[in-house]
Structures are given as structure tokens and as C-alpha cells.
Design an enzyme around this catalytic site. Structure first.
Site, PDB file in Angstrom:
ATOM      1  NE  ARG A 139      -5.657  -7.883  -7.498  1.00  0.00           N
ATOM      2  CZ  ARG A 139      -6.429  -6.839  -7.139  1.00  0.00           C
ATOM      3  NH1 ARG A 139      -6.985  -5.834  -6.363  1.00  0.00           N
ATOM      4  NH2 ARG A 139      -6.991  -7.029  -8.583  1.00  0.00           N
ATOM      5  CG  HIS A 146      -1.349  -1.061   1.497  1.00  0.00           C
ATOM      6  ND1 HIS A 146      -2.608  -1.641   0.527  1.00  0.00           N
ATOM      7  CD2 HIS A 146      -1.660  -2.267   2.463  1.00  0.00           C
ATOM      8  CE1 HIS A 146      -3.081  -2.964   1.312  1.00  0.00           C
ATOM      9  NE2 HIS A 146      -2.776  -2.735   1.949  1.00  0.00           N
ATOM     10  CG  HIS A 173       0.894  -6.862   3.882  1.00  0.00           C
ATOM     11  ND1 HIS A 173       1.219  -5.546   2.870  1.00  0.00           N
ATOM     12  CD2 HIS A 173      -0.286  -7.158   3.414  1.00  0.00           C
ATOM     13  CE1 HIS A 173       0.518  -4.696   3.274  1.00  0.00           C
ATOM     14  NE2 HIS A 173      -0.795  -5.942   2.616  1.00  0.00           N
TER      15      HIS A 173
END
Length: 326
Positions: free
Chosen positions: A198, A103, A178
Site C-alpha cells: 500500500r 504488487h 492501481h
């Protein structure tokens, strides 16, 4: 006077979702759907949480802030965020592994999306015996090494794989690569943001044989390529105490272990408080009322409330926006 507010969960179907929210949290799920997320309290545009209890039932969180302003969220919080609620609280049921993702931070999210970044934390609610997560790189890597591993499909080899069990807690700053492995259910506390890049999706396809979109080019500028350390923030519960878990610029969290009666004073806190019950049940008692909170439920305590008494046997995650002195 305002009162502790419950909201209607926003259930999200996901390709990797399951039915654990029914079996573990007692939530009512639509038949035949893979429910991966339950957004418990959201100020995300298009997904505003709606009050489920009391005389304010039917109003969404933005409408409440417009009317009650600092009385609901705290004066400092209102001055900074206006009518946008600053946190997103959700349960995640990963029946299968989530994509490996990252992110952006506030600066990059503002530049690209006119939005906030996404720093978050996970509290593991339930997990299979051999369940794991991926959390950061296991060594410092270069941008070129990372891109080569993405191309070769070997990205997971350079990530830190962590075995998890219920009660484990992890902090994931924006920029940390992550993934949640299959067989894990977590409570996620995060900034109000729905921006995910992604980078690898385990070569997965949907029922029509289509792969999900990847965001390799966007992700590379958001990535922290250093080894990630000190992200395990697990604490042991202490009877009748609020044990601090994480405090950052975006939220502060504590683990409450209630067995009997516990009083939480908030007179000096210029913020709302969120309770998420992760085990057991209890009554919240204040001057003028009583409201039950059970496992899988989330309650917003308005900033104008100076004190809450919790009575019962429960484990609760407490969240608020910290002041400058914290």
C-alpha cells in the site's frame, strides 16, 4: 473418477467492504460485517479452499492435489507448482475505494517473501453509475516524481482514472500501480499470492483512529514507472462462443456466453479449468453427473475431464493455465 468441484467461500472482512455480495451475488454474509472479499478458490497458505460438494467434501485443495496430482491440475501444472494451487479466484466488493497499491513480480516476491508475484485481471460484475478505477500512471514518471507525489498526497493526480461499467475487463501486470474505486464489484483472477504494498490509503483511519500501514519503501522497487497502456481487455460476448480475454504466463481466460447448450472440449488441455458464473445459471453435464452453477459460484473442472456440456442461460468466465504453445 473426479468431478466438477465446488468450494466453500472464504469471506474476508475489510475496512472498505460492504454488502454487495449479498444483494448482487446472493451470498450469505455475517450480520454487521463489512465483507470486502470472497475467496472462491484459494491455495494460499492458511486460507486453503475446502470442497463443498460430492464425496470429496471436507477435503482442502492441497489434500486433493497430494492425492490426485496431475489428474486434478494437469501434469505440467503439477510438475511446476507441486501441491500449491497456482491461482487465487476472488470477488471484491469495494464499497469504498481500496488503497492505491502495487504488487511485486515473481523475482522480487521470491527474493523478499519466498513467494510468487501477483499479476491479475479484473472483470467488473457490478458498479455505481459514476464508479471508476485507477490503473497505472497517466504518463512516464521518474522515481523522484513519484516519491514527491506520495509525500504531498497528490499521487492520484498522476494515475489513469478509468470510468467502469459491468462487463469491463482489465489486466494488471505485477508492478502496475492501481486501485478499485468505491461502488465497484469485480471478479479478480490472480496468481497465488497475498502480497500487497500500500502506498496511499486516502488518509483513512479505522474505528480506533489508526491509519493502516503503508509500504512506500517496499513499493518503490516493485513499481513500473512507465505509462500503462493496453490494459483494457474488454471483449463483447458472442453466443455459444468462448471469446479470448487474456493469455499470459500465469493464466488464460475466456468469456463464455451460453444460451441453450454449449460443449467445451478439453482433451488436449493439460490443465484444470475454472468456471466462474457472472450472470444467469446453467447445468454442467459430464459422463456420470450434472452440477448446477449460478451467478456468484465457482467450479473447478479437473484436468482429467475431457469434455463438459453447459446447458442453460449464463455468462461464465473460463480460466486455465496455458501451455507453452499458447
Amino acid at each position: 473418477m473426479l468431478y466438477p468441484l465446488k468450494f466453500k467461500p472464504l469471506l474476508k472482512e475489510r475496512i472498505w467492504g460492504g454488502s454487495r455480495m449479498r444483494s448482487v451475488l446472493g451470498k450469505r454474509l455475517p450480520s454487521g460485517k463489512k465483507i470486502g472479499e470472497s475467496w472462491e478458490l484459494s491455495g494460499v497458505e492458511g486460507d486453503l479452499s475446502v470442497v463443498a460438494n460430492g464425496y470429496l467434501a471436507g477435503n482442502d485443495i492441497e489434500e486433493l492435489i497430494e492425492v490426485y496430482m496431475g489428474d486434478l491440475v494437469g501434469d505440467t501444472v503439477y510438475e511446476k507448482f507441486g501441491v500449491e494451487f497456482p491461482l487465487l479466484i476472488k470477488f471484491i466488493d469495494a464499497a469504498e475505494a481500496l488503497s492505491i497499491q502495487v504488487h511485486p513480480d515473481d523475482a522480487l516476491a521470491a527474493e523478499r517473501h519466498n513467494a510468487y508475484g501477483k499479476t491479475e485481471m479484473w472483470y467488473v460484475i457490478d458498479s455505481d453509475a459514476d464508479a471508476n478505477i485507477y490503473l497505472g500512471f497517466n504518463r512516464d514518471v521518474s522515481r523522484e516524481e513519484y516519491l514527491d507525489s506520495v509525500e504531498a498526497g497528490t499521487l492520484s493526480d498522476m494515475l489513469t482514472r478509468v470510468d467502469v461499467k459491468p462487463g469491463n475487463t482489465y489486466f494488471i501486470p505485477a508492478g502496475t500501480i492501481h486501485s478499485i474505486g468505491g461502488g465497484v464489484m469485480v471478479l479478480e483472477i490472480q496468481q497465488t499470492s497475498d502480497i500487497t504494498y500500500r502506498v496511499f490509503d486516502w488518509n483513512r483511519t479505522d474505528k480506533d483512529g489508526n491509519s493502516r500501514e503503508l509500504h512506500t519503501d517496499l513499493a518503490v522497487d516493485a513499481m513500473d514507472f512507465h505509462r500503462s497502456d493496453d490494459l483494457d481487455i474488454t471483449v463483447a460476448p458472442k453466443p455459444h462462443e468462448a471469446v479470448p480475454m487474456q493469455s499470459c504466463d500465469y493464466f488464460a481466460s475466456s468469456l463464455l456466453s451460453v444460451d441453450g447448450t454449449m460443449v467445451r472440449p478439453y482433451v488436449e488441455l493439460d490443465s484444470f479449468v475454472i468456471y466462474v458464473c457472472v450472470d444467469g445459471s446453467a447445468d454442467m453435464i459430464w459422463d456420470g453427473g450434472r452440477e448446477k452453477i449460478a451467478k456468484g459460484e465457482t467450479v473447478l473442472i479437473p484436468a482429467e475431464m475431457d469434455e463438459i456440456t453447459i446447458e442453460g442461460k449464463a455468462r461464465i468466465i473460463e480460466v486455465y493455465i496455458p501451455g507453452k504453445e499458447e
